[in-house]
Design a protein around this motif. Structure first.
Motif, PDB file in Angstrom:
ATOM      1  N   ASN A 161       0.835  -1.191   0.000  1.00  0.00           N
ATOM      2  CA  ASN A 161       0.000   0.000   0.000  1.00  0.00           C
ATOM      3  C   ASN A 161       0.883   1.259   0.000  1.00  0.00           C
ATOM      4  OD1 ASN A 161      -2.364   1.368  -0.023  1.00  0.00           O
ATOM      5  ND2 ASN A 161      -2.972   0.818   2.050  1.00  0.00           N
ATOM      6  N   ALA A 164       2.550   1.577  -3.475  1.00  0.00           N
ATOM      7  CA  ALA A 164       1.625   2.100  -4.485  1.00  0.00           C
ATOM      8  C   ALA A 164       1.636   3.625  -4.510  1.00  0.00           C
ATOM      9  CB  ALA A 164       0.208   1.591  -4.221  1.00  0.00           C
ATOM     10  N   ARG A 165       1.978   4.227  -3.379  1.00  0.00           N
ATOM     11  CA  ARG A 165       1.950   5.695  -3.303  1.00  0.00           C
ATOM     12  C   ARG A 165       3.297   6.329  -3.636  1.00  0.00           C
ATOM     13  NH1 ARG A 165      -0.386   6.386   2.326  1.00  0.00           N
ATOM     14  NH2 ARG A 165      -0.969   4.193   2.363  1.00  0.00           N
ATOM     15  N   THR A 224      -5.852  -6.785  -1.664  1.00  0.00           N
ATOM     16  CA  THR A 224      -6.073  -5.490  -2.314  1.00  0.00           C
ATOM     17  C   THR A 224      -4.870  -4.546  -2.194  1.00  0.00           C
ATOM     18  OG1 THR A 224      -7.299  -4.864  -0.336  1.00  0.00           O
ATOM     19  CG2 THR A 224      -8.594  -5.494  -2.262  1.00  0.00           C
ATOM     20  N   ASP A 225      -3.987  -4.752  -1.215  1.00  0.00           N
ATOM     21  CA  ASP A 225      -2.760  -3.950  -1.172  1.00  0.00           C
ATOM     22  C   ASP A 225      -1.863  -4.321  -2.352  1.00  0.00           C
ATOM     23  OD1 ASP A 225      -3.344  -2.497   1.200  1.00  0.00           O
ATOM     24  OD2 ASP A 225      -2.837  -4.273   2.379  1.00  0.00           O
ATOM     25  N   GLN A 227      -2.953  -5.629  -5.147  1.00  0.00           N
ATOM     26  CA  GLN A 227      -3.647  -5.127  -6.348  1.00  0.00           C
ATOM     27  C   GLN A 227      -3.358  -3.653  -6.585  1.00  0.00           C
ATOM     28  OE1 GLN A 227      -7.848  -5.990  -6.498  1.00  0.00           O
ATOM     29  NE2 GLN A 227      -7.544  -8.195  -6.238  1.00  0.00           N
ATOM     30  N   ARG A 228      -3.317  -2.895  -5.496  1.00  0.00           N
ATOM     31  CA  ARG A 228      -3.046  -1.458  -5.585  1.00  0.00           C
ATOM     32  C   ARG A 228      -1.638  -1.199  -6.138  1.00  0.00           C
ATOM     33  NH1 ARG A 228      -5.676  -0.153  -0.564  1.00  0.00           N
ATOM     34  NH2 ARG A 228      -7.655   0.362  -1.509  1.00  0.00           N
ATOM     35  N   ALA A 232      -0.611   0.599  -9.742  1.00  0.00           N
ATOM     36  CA  ALA A 232       0.141   1.861  -9.720  1.00  0.00           C
ATOM     37  C   ALA A 232       1.435   1.799 -10.534  1.00  0.00           C
ATOM     38  CB  ALA A 232       0.461   2.249  -8.280  1.00  0.00           C
TER      39      ALA A 232
END
Ligand code: FE
Ligand code: CA
Length: 518
Positions: A161, A164-165, A224-225, A227-228, A232
């Motif tokens: 997560n 992704a950022r 989902t982390d 997937q994110r 990205a």
């Protein structure tokens, strides 16, 4: 009242589809893109975009009917999909678990694009991919992520997560994308033997056949982390051992399958790897063999050779494990990369014009003394690392000598390490070992006995036993490797900090640690 202007503006939505309109026509009971989407293996004019239709991820065949199904794809130059620059229809086939791998080409170099899929009246969420700069283009900055080792039972993927950022050009994955172990409500700790409770459980038993491996990838990809992070960034996936079998090499199982049986298992595992990774058709395995090493070129700034340290390797010396060095460590015929890949690598290292040479690989290249207690008399080595293959290791280090700028990126250890690569008493390169996304659990700043390891191995500059990833920030003059660590993986969300940075100046092999924080 619906004005004509508004009606026209809305009209394209019927064609390309608003989610609500599409869903009314869906052939699926549940969202078919439950495994997410991904992009990978970027080139200067494109990348692979991937998805797999699996409305019921853990069911046999992901809940799909065993018929081919059309999947439409779109690539846009903006995140609103106002300008579609490429689109087409591909077919999700049951032979490959209804996965699709579209090799998008003809795009502009060095810029982001956005992509999405539509199938059976449903639309995927959208992802961002990035092309590489043109070959030889003068580049003054590269920033990429280094990740791997993501045991689903050991911890949550909160580090992804954070990844992704990050603003990154791409992500290198060093393998252990899945772990083949069976699911179990409790287990014995690897280190202490005490009761250990997984934060979540693997579905199914120890993996052997194609359906087993497919189900395991499906379970991991529902995270989902993860997937994110895929949505990205474009990934360069490679594999290590756990995609197939703990410590396997070439045709040899690490867990005792007879050779001809292991061949079947490896073929199933590699097929499932291909089905779930955004890689090119050129890297599709056929009956358990294939070519997986390849090069990522970032303008004139860096070349990364993505290595395969499993497929062609000779058997581990001393019967594998963490052991005192035996005669086999000096076997002159031993191979890590195999003759063909080694020749390919030698040619790439000597002929490329890039400012920085980098190897993206799996197993540790430093030959470390693994003793963690002061009272152990005999040096201990990790036989599943380059340390047990001294002849090819020295050959490799010899090739680096004189290049003055080689960075080796490594995974597998589930700890962060920085160290000098030494050949004939000269530092010829720097090894950056990235920790794990989750494997090994929460960890702590230093594993027991780390002080002893630092004492025994003067080439070591840094050791850390927390989870996370590495971000490499490269300029013509310096290669920075930032160690991004999370406080814990036993909770779904966590806090990240920069634990330290390893800095290598161009032309001066060896790292300096900066920004150390505890
Ligand atoms: Fe691992
Ligand atoms: Ca491994």
């Amino acid at each position: 009242m619906l004005s004509r202007r508004l009606f026209i503006a809305a009209a394209p939505l019927v064609v390309i589809g608003a989610p609500g309109i599409l869903r009314a026509q869906s052939v699926f009971r549940t969202f078919p893109f439950a495994l997410g989407i991904a992009s990978g293996d970027p080139s200067q004019d494109g990348f692979v975009i991937w998805t797999r239709l699996a409305p019921d991820p853990l069911e046999l065949h992901g809940g799909m009917a065993m018929t081919p199904m059309d999947v439409e794809w779109e690539v846009a130059s903006d995140d609103r999909f106002a300008t579609i620059v490429a689109k087409g229809t591909t077919v999700a086939r049951p032979e490959v678990a209804h996965s699709v791998h579209v090799e998008v080409a003809g795009l502009q170099a060095n810029r982001p694009y956005w992509y999405r899929f539509t199938a059976g009246g449903e639309r995927s969420f959208s992802g961002r991919a990035r092309t590489l700069p043109a070959a030889g283009a003068a580049m003054d900055k590269l920033k990429f992520g280094v990740v791997g080792c993501q045991n689903y039972e050991d911890g949550f993927f909160g580090a992804y997560n954070h990844l992704a950022r990050e603003e990154l050009d791409f992500v290198f994955h060093y393998g252990d994308y899945i772990y083949e172990w069976r699911g179990s409500p409790s287990s014995a700790s690897y280190f202490t033997g005490r009761l250990q409770v997984p934060v979540r459980q693997h579905a199914g038993q120890l993996l052997y056949d194609l359906a087993d491996y497919r189900q395991r990838y499906a379970q991991y990809k529902t995270d989902t982390d993860l997937q994110r992070a895929h949505a990205a960034h474009s990934f360069y996936p490679t594999f290590d051992d756990h995609e197939i079998d703990n410590n396997w090499v070439a045709g040899i199982s690490g867990s005792g399958s007879p050779a001809e049986m292991f061949e079947l298992r490896r073929a199933a595992a590699l097929q499932a790897w291909y089905e779930h990774m955004p890689v090119r058709r050129a890297n599709m395995p056929r009956f358990g063999t294939g070519t997986f090493h390849r090069t990522a070129r970032f303008g004139n700034l860096a070349e990364i050779q993505l290595l395969d340290t499993r497929s062609y390797r000779s058997d581990q010396a001393c019967d594998d494990g963490f052991k005192p060095l035996c005669e086999g460590v000096h076997d002159k015929t031993a191979q890590v990369l195999g003759a063909e890949q080694e020749a390919w690598l030698a040619k790439n290292l000597s002929s490329n014009q890039a400012r920085w040479n980098c190897l993206g690989q799996q197993i540790m290249m430093m030959s470390l003394d693994r003793r963690r207690a002061a009272n152990e008399d005999t040096r201990i080595a990790n036989m599943d690392s380059w340390a047990a293959y001294e002849v090819p290791r020295q050959r490799m280090l010899g090739r680096m000598a004189g290049l003055g700028n080689v960075i080796v990126l490594t995974g597998d250890e589930h700890q962060n390490f920085v160290g000098d690569l030494v050949h004939r008493d000269k530092v010829v390169g720097t090894e950056i070992v990235s920790t794990s996304i989750s494997s090994g659990g929460d960890g702590s700043d230093l594993r027991y006995g780390s002080e002893q390891m630092m004492k025994n191995n003067p080439e070591l500059k840094f050791l850390n036993d927390q989870r996370g990833y590495v971000v490499c920030e490269v300029t013509p003059d310096a290669w920075l490797s930032h160690f991004q660590v999370v406080d814990q993986v036993s909770t779904r969300s966590n806090t990240m900090k920069r634990r330290a940075t390893a800095e290598v100046a161009h032309g001066i092999p060896g790292a300096k640690m900066t920004g150390l924080s505890v």
